[in-house]
Design an enzyme around this catalytic site. Sequence first.
Site, PDB file in Angstrom:
ATOM      1  N   LYS A 164       0.848  -1.194   0.000  1.00 21.72           N
ATOM      2  CA  LYS A 164       0.000   0.000   0.000  1.00 21.72           C
ATOM      3  C   LYS A 164       0.882   1.242   0.000  1.00 21.72           C
ATOM      4  O   LYS A 164       1.907   1.289   0.709  1.00 21.72           O
ATOM      5  CB  LYS A 164      -0.896  -0.005   1.242  1.00 21.72           C
ATOM      6  N   LYS A 268     -13.351  -7.771  -8.177  1.00 19.06           N
ATOM      7  CA  LYS A 268     -13.856  -8.131  -6.845  1.00 19.06           C
ATOM      8  C   LYS A 268     -15.352  -8.426  -6.936  1.00 19.06           C
ATOM      9  O   LYS A 268     -16.134  -7.531  -7.288  1.00 19.06           O
ATOM     10  CB  LYS A 268     -13.645  -6.972  -5.866  1.00 19.06           C
TER      11      LYS A 268
HETATM   12 MG    MG Z   1      -6.988  -2.132  -4.082  1.00 18.85          MG
END
Ligand code: MG
Length: 373
Positions: A164, A268
Amino acid sequence: MRLEAVELRLLSLHLHSPHRTSEGEEVDRPVVLVRVCTDEGEGWGECAALAGPTYSDEYALGAYDVLHDFLVPVLLAAGPPRGGRAHAAALEAVQGHHMAKAALEMALVDAELRAAGRSLAQRLEADADSVPAGGVTGMAPTPGQLVEQVHALVDAGYQRVKVKIAPGHDVGPLRAVRDRFPDLPLQADANGAYRMGGSATAVPPGLVALDELGLLCLEQPLPADDLVGHADLARALATPVCLDESLTSLGRLDAALALGACRVACVKPALLAGIDQAVAAHDRCRELGADAWVGGMLETGLGRAVNAALAALPGFTLVGDVGGGRRFDEDDPFGIVELVDGRVPVHFGPGVAPAPDPAALRSVTTRFDTVSR
Ligand code: MG
């Protein structure tokens, strides 16, 4: 198969290690769980919504309410279930709330599969019995600590690692990881934290610098609705741009690919309102030659099993956020899958995942409601 009732549960889980992204830190991991009760048996579905509306506009307690007050009543009124696809149409009466809809769809698919004695992998015609594991690590206070976090994932067998990033926490920490692991398949996820500087050529310098690190992709650098900005950025960078938060429908995926806003898609089921739409997104990427991979949402063993089965489809050309091992302080009601040689086994028993352990489920359930016809 006749739908008799739907049970909703709120599970109170806590991440074993806090997960820090550009959007903040996740520690509490409330999970909304759906159980559909039919005359042919039960089915379980997990809602991916996080504690707060940080990743998207959905959040766990809001999903619980919309399921209780709107989606479940719509489903119960729709008549005898005819499979997930028919019910997706009924649920269109409610706008948005894809994660809540995906939970209901997962439960319906699970019930169908359990009644038929089939697995999700069989339904998807995905015949790989395992998929490569992809690890994700949050931002760390120092580059050295980030390198240690990545080291732990590499030692555990993860075949690619995603880090991240955020403005000011990008090229420095990632370069430290790259120096330590020159050949590691590595990618970065900004969760929409960057902004173009007001023109198509004003690319944030922290992102330009990433080009030297040989990343697999740069995920969601800009806000979800900025497809044009992503297209400008994609033209300016050598690193392939990947979209995640932006890809909430097939229409969005088509628009992103047509604009050149991404060359890689993070698919997703939660964002796309269910497994069937995720498969459709997979098919579209395959047809158009775009790389794709399955993204994760800090799920329990239930959502993880669904993601692993999906990731076994041939158009998922890159390693997904599909992992194993302990995730929560509490016992995961759906169990823990361990990596084997850097791979996650695909569930081949009936249903989308093993049924939950009743005692573990009871011990983390903090709210329970039944909605019946
Ligand atoms: Mg992501």
